[in-house]
Design an enzyme around this catalytic site. Sequence first.
Site, PDB file in Angstrom:
ATOM      1  N   CYS A 107      19.728  18.788 154.024  1.00 40.89           N
ATOM      2  CA  CYS A 107      18.561  19.464 154.576  1.00 40.89           C
ATOM      3  C   CYS A 107      17.863  20.288 153.490  1.00 40.89           C
ATOM      4  CB  CYS A 107      18.895  20.392 155.729  1.00 40.89           C
ATOM      5  SG  CYS A 107      20.008  19.678 156.940  1.00 40.89           S
ATOM      6  N   ARG A 137      16.167  15.529 150.594  1.00 44.25           N
ATOM      7  CA  ARG A 137      17.403  16.105 151.148  1.00 44.25           C
ATOM      8  C   ARG A 137      17.599  15.756 152.614  1.00 44.25           C
ATOM      9  NH1 ARG A 137      18.948  20.827 147.723  1.00 44.25           N
ATOM     10  NH2 ARG A 137      20.384  21.327 149.388  1.00 44.25           N
ATOM     11  N   TRP A 176      18.668  16.755 157.821  1.00 40.65           N
ATOM     12  CA  TRP A 176      19.523  15.568 157.813  1.00 40.65           C
ATOM     13  C   TRP A 176      20.609  15.878 158.826  1.00 40.65           C
ATOM     14  CZ3 TRP A 176      24.684  14.410 156.568  1.00 40.65           C
ATOM     15  CH2 TRP A 176      24.956  13.036 156.429  1.00 40.65           C
ATOM     16  N   ASN A 224      21.065  25.197 156.024  1.00 39.28           N
ATOM     17  CA  ASN A 224      21.647  24.010 155.382  1.00 39.28           C
ATOM     18  C   ASN A 224      23.156  24.196 155.381  1.00 39.28           C
ATOM     19  OD1 ASN A 224      19.100  23.223 154.763  1.00 39.28           O
ATOM     20  ND2 ASN A 224      19.297  23.506 152.551  1.00 39.28           N
ATOM     21  N   GLY A 225      23.899  23.110 155.607  1.00 42.65           N
ATOM     22  CA  GLY A 225      25.361  23.227 155.567  1.00 42.65           C
ATOM     23  C   GLY A 225      25.967  22.992 156.942  1.00 42.65           C
ATOM     24  N   GLU A 275      28.538  -1.341 142.618  1.00 51.26           N
ATOM     25  CA  GLU A 275      27.246  -0.659 142.633  1.00 51.26           C
ATOM     26  C   GLU A 275      26.164  -1.581 143.210  1.00 51.26           C
ATOM     27  OE1 GLU A 275      26.220   2.194 142.521  1.00 51.26           O
ATOM     28  OE2 GLU A 275      24.114   2.081 141.953  1.00 51.26           O
ATOM     29  N   LYS A 328      23.950  -0.713 146.523  1.00 55.47           N
ATOM     30  CA  LYS A 328      22.472  -0.725 146.527  1.00 55.47           C
ATOM     31  C   LYS A 328      21.953  -1.599 147.650  1.00 55.47           C
ATOM     32  CE  LYS A 328      21.780   1.954 144.610  1.00 55.47           C
ATOM     33  NZ  LYS A 328      22.477   2.835 143.742  1.00 55.47           N
ATOM     34  N   GLU A 332      22.569  -0.038 151.147  1.00 55.42           N
ATOM     35  CA  GLU A 332      21.866   1.193 151.510  1.00 55.42           C
ATOM     36  C   GLU A 332      20.376   0.996 151.729  1.00 55.42           C
ATOM     37  OE1 GLU A 332      22.268   3.192 147.069  1.00 55.42           O
ATOM     38  OE2 GLU A 332      22.133   4.524 148.775  1.00 55.42           O
ATOM     39  N   HIS A 335      43.004 -13.532 147.985  1.00 54.95           N
ATOM     40  CA  HIS A 335      43.984 -12.719 148.711  1.00 54.95           C
ATOM     41  C   HIS A 335      43.416 -12.223 150.041  1.00 54.95           C
ATOM     42  CE1 HIS A 335      46.698 -12.900 145.342  1.00 54.95           C
ATOM     43  NE2 HIS A 335      45.685 -12.596 144.551  1.00 54.95           N
ATOM     44  N   LYS A 342      18.940  12.200 149.668  1.00 56.57           N
ATOM     45  CA  LYS A 342      19.143  12.088 148.228  1.00 56.57           C
ATOM     46  C   LYS A 342      20.292  12.952 147.730  1.00 56.57           C
ATOM     47  CE  LYS A 342      18.067  10.660 144.136  1.00 56.57           C
ATOM     48  NZ  LYS A 342      18.615   9.327 143.876  1.00 56.57           N
TER      49      LYS A 342
HETATM   50  C1  F6R Z   1      23.578   5.793 146.081  1.00 59.34           C
HETATM   51  C2  F6R Z   1      23.516   7.218 145.835  1.00 59.34           C
HETATM   52  C3  F6R Z   1      24.680   8.049 146.245  1.00 59.34           C
HETATM   53  C4  F6R Z   1      24.925   9.149 145.195  1.00 59.34           C
HETATM   54  C5  F6R Z   1      26.026  10.099 145.678  1.00 59.34           C
HETATM   55  C6  F6R Z   1      26.364  11.133 144.633  1.00 59.34           C
HETATM   56  O1  F6R Z   1      22.437   5.143 145.633  1.00 59.34           O
HETATM   57  O2  F6R Z   1      22.552   7.721 145.347  1.00 59.34           O
HETATM   58  O3  F6R Z   1      25.820   7.288 146.443  1.00 59.34           O
HETATM   59  O4  F6R Z   1      25.292   8.540 143.997  1.00 59.34           O
HETATM   60  O5  F6R Z   1      25.602  10.724 146.844  1.00 59.34           O
HETATM   61  O6  F6R Z   1      25.265  11.903 144.296  1.00 59.34           O
HETATM   62  P1  F6R Z   1      25.227  12.723 142.950  1.00 59.34           P
HETATM   63  O7  F6R Z   1      25.228  11.762 141.825  1.00 59.34           O
HETATM   64  O8  F6R Z   1      23.952  13.513 143.034  1.00 59.34           O
HETATM   65  O9  F6R Z   1      26.442  13.600 142.933  1.00 59.34           O
END
Ligand code: F6R
Length: 610
Positions: A2, A27, A75, A99-100, A483, A487, A490, A506, A605
């Site tokens: 948030c 956020r 969020w 927030n939290g 990764e 991607k 998500e 397996h 984010k």
């Molecule tokens: C995926 C993504 C998340 C962040 C994760 C850690 O695309 O962005 O998986 O990598 O939330 O975030 P940071 O790097 O900011 O600690």
Amino acid sequence: MCGIVGAVAERNITPILLEGLKRLEYRGYDSAGVALYTNDDKLERMRRPGKVSELELALTEEPLLGRLGIAHTRWATHGAPCERNAHPHFSGDLAVVHNGIIENHEALRDQLKALGYVFTSDTDTEVIAHLLNHKLKDLADLTVALKATVKELHGAYGLAVISADQPDRLVAARSGSPLVIGLGMGENFLASDQLALRQVTDRFMYLEEGDIAEIRRESVQIWDVNGQSVERESVQYRDGAEAADKGEFRHFMLKEIHEQPAVVQRTLEGRLSQNQVLVQAFGPQAAELFAKVRNVQIVACGTSYHAGMVARYWLEELAGIPCQVEVASEFRYRKVVVQPDTLFVTISQSGETADTLAALRNAKELGFLASLAICNVGISSLVRESDLTLLTQAGREIGVASTKAFTTQLVGLLLLTLSLGQVRGTLAEGVEATLVEELRRLPARLGEALAMDSTVEKIAELFAEKNHTLFLGRGAQFPVAMEGALKLKEISYIHAEAYPAGELKHGPLALVDNDMPVVTVAPNNELLEKLKSNLQEVRARGGELIVFADEKAGMTNGEGTHVVHMPHIHDILSPILYTIPLQLLSYYVAVLKGTDVDQPRNLAKSVTVE
Ligand code: F6R
């Protein structure tokens, strides 16, 4: 997560709050709201489910004007993302944004209900509003009542409060969720990230854990966790490169993917000599500390965790240093046995990820040699609390799906590997000079991979109707496959799983049929022949293969096999290069599926809650 914005000024602050919320949407974007002490001396609010643009529209139709206010983009954690659960929450004449997570909210809710308070939301935040209201009855002063209120809260919070009874101030509290005060001339501001306030000031004061702040137009007063009045340093933030602009690109994610040659270049700048890595790039005491390192423990979340997984291969293969990698949410709650002389490394784009930060704080009690943060935000909590830092120079990443942060983290981790090997004398002869040379060439190689954009766009069509995908890799390409799968899931919402290719038989091979595309990264290395056999196993079961292969790997298109040739690169750097087509693939699949690429559903984010 948030986002919070607040202001106390002599002018109408509604546009400032709205602009701040837009900048904080990374956020969370489930709902947004604003509460203002209006020019008619009333406390009023407007809340809307969905993005900040919905709130903005509502405020255009029914304007609210005021000189004191708080705002929030949510969020959802407790309670569905609807108007009733959107912040600010009211209790009598006061409004709260938070927030939290308040962990003891259920017990507090029961106590407050017994006192006659009526709850209108399912949130944990509403208990704060009513508890504060209750405290105010005895304590009268808003700041004093907030100090008493936070003593009863368990969990994490960044809080901002206004009251129609005491409209001369905005009060705030920080514990586990960052808050920053923006200093103006005859006006002051508050936000969960200074980015929200860059439009109004470049002077900031960061609250520390346990701080309570009273923010008035002409003054700011802060008390620390012990209730002592304290001064917090004010810092000027000059970097003007924050402006969020998609330029010629349709989405921030695509722009950020294409920025990678430039930001990798920037991450290398000033960190290489002719044929060595400059160890002091990690801080003045780095050489002395690195000489003592016998083990490395890496902790991170999500994409940053995948970067750590790649680094494990490098640290063990090049520098001969045992390395463990763990997701922060597991590490922080595990009884960890620390080997002597272990360097604790965190990786984070934001530097505010709650689990990573908590893991660092725990690690400080566990006897690690020192802590190092590889981070993209110089003023983040993670950087401030670590002994050593290497800043990635990715610039602001706006797309929720991390792209350029990942590749710059990998560059930082390779610099770390070479620095540790250099200081400890464990690198094979000539390796450092070769890799320094290869690193210099990397931006150009990344440019070549990006030039395959339209080829990958065509390949993406194979996925538009699919519901499941497998990603395979071997060695350091396994985390690249992880990764790639992250991607894709998500932003396109297609279920994607990554496996080390050797694990296929397996279990996961049972899933393979002609509805299950299998994506593979195949650089030309010693594992190539083994990988090719694994791919045969997929083809034999009718699985469609999409292979990103080195131009020298001898792989060609065939029925059910789509090969995209990649520029040749030194094997050590191949995880960085092979990430690019996987990013492009997920991007184009998401575009075809019509999802919200930059702000995919249910995500945010910066994950500042556990
Ligand atoms: C995926 C993504 C998340 C962040 C994760 C850690 O695309 O962005 O998986 O990598 O939330 O975030 P940071 O790097 O900011 O600690």
